[in-house]
Design a protein around this motif. Structure first.
Motif, PDB file in Angstrom:
ATOM      1  N   TRP A 406      -5.148   2.163  -2.598  1.00  0.00           N
ATOM      2  CA  TRP A 406      -4.377   1.008  -2.115  1.00  0.00           C
ATOM      3  C   TRP A 406      -5.269  -0.180  -1.807  1.00  0.00           C
ATOM      4  CZ3 TRP A 406       0.074   2.111  -3.746  1.00  0.00           C
ATOM      5  CH2 TRP A 406       0.596   3.402  -3.642  1.00  0.00           C
ATOM      6  N   LEU A 411      -4.403  -4.224  -0.050  1.00  0.00           N
ATOM      7  CA  LEU A 411      -3.615  -3.775   1.103  1.00  0.00           C
ATOM      8  C   LEU A 411      -4.532  -3.161   2.147  1.00  0.00           C
ATOM      9  CD1 LEU A 411      -0.618  -2.092  -0.749  1.00  0.00           C
ATOM     10  CD2 LEU A 411      -0.695  -4.369   0.280  1.00  0.00           C
ATOM     11  N   ALA A 414      -2.043   2.403   3.178  1.00  0.00           N
ATOM     12  CA  ALA A 414      -0.958   2.836   2.281  1.00  0.00           C
ATOM     13  C   ALA A 414       0.288   1.975   2.534  1.00  0.00           C
ATOM     14  CB  ALA A 414      -0.632   4.298   2.538  1.00  0.00           C
ATOM     15  N   PRO A 415       1.076   1.701   1.519  1.00  0.00           N
ATOM     16  CA  PRO A 415       2.265   0.862   1.719  1.00  0.00           C
ATOM     17  C   PRO A 415       3.292   1.542   2.620  1.00  0.00           C
ATOM     18  CG  PRO A 415       2.236   1.796  -0.499  1.00  0.00           C
ATOM     19  CD  PRO A 415       0.946   2.162   0.132  1.00  0.00           C
ATOM     20  N   PRO A 429       5.213   7.311   0.265  1.00  0.00           N
ATOM     21  CA  PRO A 429       3.860   6.818  -0.043  1.00  0.00           C
ATOM     22  C   PRO A 429       2.798   7.909   0.061  1.00  0.00           C
ATOM     23  CG  PRO A 429       4.995   5.270   1.371  1.00  0.00           C
ATOM     24  CD  PRO A 429       5.874   6.472   1.274  1.00  0.00           C
ATOM     25  N   GLY A 448       3.533  -3.513   1.699  1.00  0.00           N
ATOM     26  CA  GLY A 448       2.534  -3.078   2.670  1.00  0.00           C
ATOM     27  C   GLY A 448       1.977  -4.279   3.395  1.00  0.00           C
TER      28      GLY A 448
END
Ligand code: GLA
Length: 542
Positions: A406, A411, A414-415, A429, A448
């Protein structure tokens, strides 16, 4: 060069762009109203200049009907588009490509068409009047498109079938022809390059003249005429086509034709043997990636779609739709719409994939990882903070397990949400390892937390001190444009970036932002804007 091509490709072959160049061949609404100022042109009041459009969506006659196109075919395709769910999904243009006109003009230079090919459709209409078909298309709530060439001769000098015709181009008649198209009621014009290439013209010069003729026609009729440039990428149009001639929204082809047309009703040996391969589709995507030139209003055109056509499997259709959507490429479907399978149709109208296509920033994706050669992760930054579209493309013969890092998508972690676009379902996710079958594609949308961007402040019309990009990089540009209309602003970097930005109107002191991708090496930026227009640049290093 053309003699070489003709000798080597044989009598029926056409000099498609890629061959000419010797290049390896390699929602809902398609109108995005980012800003609406009413602009007056003499008597007519045109909103066109205040509208930045999402990449156009519709149908084009060439891939499936080549130069046998006529009024019945166009009516049938338009009827299908209006009733099979595509119109509701945002497909709106019905574009008549080469073959509608055979090069004849009257004594005053007006285009004359075959009255049988374009006969009256409604009582009171005259045969041989292109206004008939434009009105028919409009009666279905759709928009009409037409085609010409920037040179004196057009591509009909290399016919796909039947006799050749010369003089099917508009050179020497730009003002007359584009006004005629607009008066007939057309809303879109594709301008090809067979004649321009034959005469060894400069694309930047000819298409700027065409742009001026289009703007003149729009002023006179009050009807917007969308400009589609088709010079096959032969003179790097991604450098000069954004904003060419001062135009606010346009598309330009980045390569030759995906395939020569597959006309199912022509049973000659040449047409029978034409089959589309995955490589044809991938080559168009490969040549079409010029993300520095694209943002809302200006689009790299990867060519008309071949979805569901001869040779296309369901997985190939998915790859084609997924790549064109994540690239925000024009979705001009070249298939015979009456023959589309339910599976192809459902891909074309999938709301999740169209939301990726129609994202207001309309950027191309960045390749963020290639965990195995030929297995690639492409990510596209979108207008909502922290939102991404991700394509995992497997070009290889073997299935692949792919885990996404990610942090490579800019990001923080993690989203918080993840969605599988093909199934239109949420994915946890935590389970983000994806199995991508051979020659297939996984498409995801996610949200995210963005990593914090670096911020640069503009001084006059320059932004200096930007750390040179080591890879294509997502950025947002903040601006003020209270001119009441879209401002077309050229921008240059020491890296060689040269493109234009279409800045929608803002009100008062309010700022707005557009998304852009800065190419590898971008450092200082210089804009041809008035001081005060360009404010801040936010650079998101991924
Ligand atoms: C060129 C263009 C195609 C199509 C044909 C018509 O090859 O690239 O998209 O318009 O001409 O002849």
């Amino acid at each position: 060069m053309f003699d070489f091509i003709r000798r080597n490709l044989g009598k029926r072959s056409r000099p498609y762009g890629s061959r000419i160049l010797g290049l390896s061949r390699v929602v809902a609404t398609a109108c995005l109203l980012l800003s609406l100022g009413d602009i007056s042109f003499g008597q007519a009041s045109v909103q066109a200049n205040a509208i930045l459009r999402a990449a156009p969506m519709g149908w084009n006659s060439w891939n499936s009907f080549a130069n046998i196109v006529n009024s019945e075919i166009v009516q049938q395709q338009a009827n299908t588009l209006a009733t099979n769910g595509m119109k509701e999904a945002g497909y709106q243009y019905v574009v008549i490509d080469e073959g509608w006109w055979l090069g004849e003009r009257d004594a005053t230079g007006n285009i004359v068409v075959n009255p049988k090919q374009w006969s009256a459709i409604r009582p009171g209409q005259k045969d041989g009047d292109m206004a008939n078909i434009a009105a028919y298309i409009h009666s279905l709530g759709l928009k009409a498109g037409i085609y010409t060439d920037a040179g004196r001769d057009g591509c009909s000098m290399y016919p796909d079938s039947g006799p050749k015709y010369m003089h099917t181009g508009s050179e020497g008649h730009y003002e007359q022809d584009f006004l005629q198209f607009s008066k007939w009621g057309f809303d879109y014009v594709k301008v090809d390059w067979c004649g321009g290439a034959k005469e060894k013209r400069s694309g930047a010069v000819q298409y700027a003249e065409v742009a001026r003729a289009i703007q003149r026609a729009e002023k006179i009729t009050g009807r917007p005429l969308f400009f589609s440039i088709c010079e096959w990428g032969s003179q790097n149009p991604w450098v000069w086509a954004p904003g060419v001639g001062g135009i606010e929204s346009t598309i330009w082809r980045t390569g030759g034709d995906i395939i020569p047309p597959v006309v199912e009703s022509l049973h000659d040996a040449e047409h029978e043997k034409r089959v589309i391969t995955l490589q044809n589709v991938l080559d168009s995507f490969n040549t079409g990636m010029h993300p520095e030139a694209q943002h809302t209003g200006y689009y790299n055109d990867l060519d008309m779609m071949v979805i569901g056509m001869r040779g296309m499997s369901e997985a190939m259709d998915r790859i084609h739709m997924g790549l064109w959507a994540i690239a925000s490429a024009p979705l001009m479907v070249g298939s015979d719409l009456t023959r589309l399978s339910p599976a192809s149709l459902s891909l074309l109208t999938n709301k999740d994939v169209l939301a990726i296509h129609n994202d207001p920033y309309s950027l191309q994706p960045i390749k963020v990882a290639e965990p195995f050669p030929g297995v690639q992760v492409w990510a596209k930054p979108m207008a909502v903070a922290g939102r991404r579209a991700v394509a995992i493309l497997n070009r290889t013969d073997a299935a692949a397990q792919v885990k996404i890092d990610w942090s490579k998508l800019g990001l923080e972690s993690a989203p918080r949400s993840l969605r599988d676009v093909w199934n239109r379902q949420a994915v946890a996710p935590s389970e983000a390892t994806f199995n991508v079958p051979a020659h297939d594609i996984v498409l995801l949308s996610l949200e995210g937390e963005d990593k914090k961007p670096a911020e640069y402040r503009a001084s006059e019309s320059e932004i200096n001190g930007i750390q040179a990009m080591s890879a294509p990089t997502f950025a947002q540009l903040e601006f003020v444009n209270n001119s009441g209309r879209v401002a077309v602003v050229r921008v240059k970097s020491t890296s060689g970036l040269s493109t234009a930005l279409a800045l929608p109107a803002t009100t008062g002191l309010n700022t707005s932002t557009i998304g852009l991708i800065l190419p590898h090496g971008t450092a200082d930026l210089a804009f041809d804007a008035q001081p005060g227009v360009i404010r801040n640049l936010f650079v998101y290093s991924w």
